[in-house]
Design an enzyme around this catalytic site. Sequence first.
Site, mmCIF file in Angstrom:
data_model
loop_
_atom_site.group_PDB
_atom_site.id
_atom_site.type_symbol
_atom_site.label_atom_id
_atom_site.label_comp_id
_atom_site.label_asym_id
_atom_site.label_seq_id
_atom_site.Cartn_x
_atom_site.Cartn_y
_atom_site.Cartn_z
ATOM 1 N N VAL A 84 0.770 -1.258 0.037
ATOM 2 C CA VAL A 84 -0.077 0.017 0.026
ATOM 3 C C VAL A 84 0.761 1.246 -0.103
ATOM 4 C CG1 VAL A 84 -1.629 1.486 1.089
ATOM 5 C CG2 VAL A 84 -1.900 -1.220 1.176
ATOM 6 N N GLU A 85 1.983 1.372 0.810
ATOM 7 C CA GLU A 85 2.807 2.550 0.915
ATOM 8 C C GLU A 85 3.611 2.814 -0.335
ATOM 9 O OE1 GLU A 85 2.825 4.657 2.798
ATOM 10 O OE2 GLU A 85 2.316 3.909 4.793
#
Length: 170
Positions: free
Chosen positions: A25-26
């Site tokens: 996600v990051e």
Amino acid sequence: MAQLILINAERYKLQPELLQAVIEVESKYDEKAVSHVGAVGAMQLVPTTARWIAQESGNPYGDLKDPAINIPLGAWYLRYLINKYHGNLELALAAYNAGRGNVDTWIREKNWPDDFNDIDAIPFPETQGFVTQVIRIKEELKKKHEIQKLKAQQASVAQVGHTDKNTKVG
């Protein structure tokens, strides 16, 4: 990067799927990623936070684009946040994304309990999305890994039933 994830998941008693999901996600596994707020590397650490983590954890601080630096710092920080919020993954992930100060303020001002899980109540839409995505991806990865383990076990059982003619017993 996979080996670093496994090593640090074990070292900090985290599910490897959680580390994978945060990295997905990051940064989408982009170790050179830099966000609009200056977060760096696979786990998107802000340099000032990463320096604090290094001081607290004893892990080295250095080039945050280096997964060997970034992942141990990020994994330690995740464990720290999970402990700080009494095992509450939603609050720990919200703090990872929005900062501990914001989450501490929300807990105080909104009287959030230790078992808080109302992601929609998180005031920052970006943080709501982050927490939701990380939890969803973590669960998907866990299911995928469980299926892979089951298939490996089934293959192992099937092989036991077959005798290799070249294997000598004794």
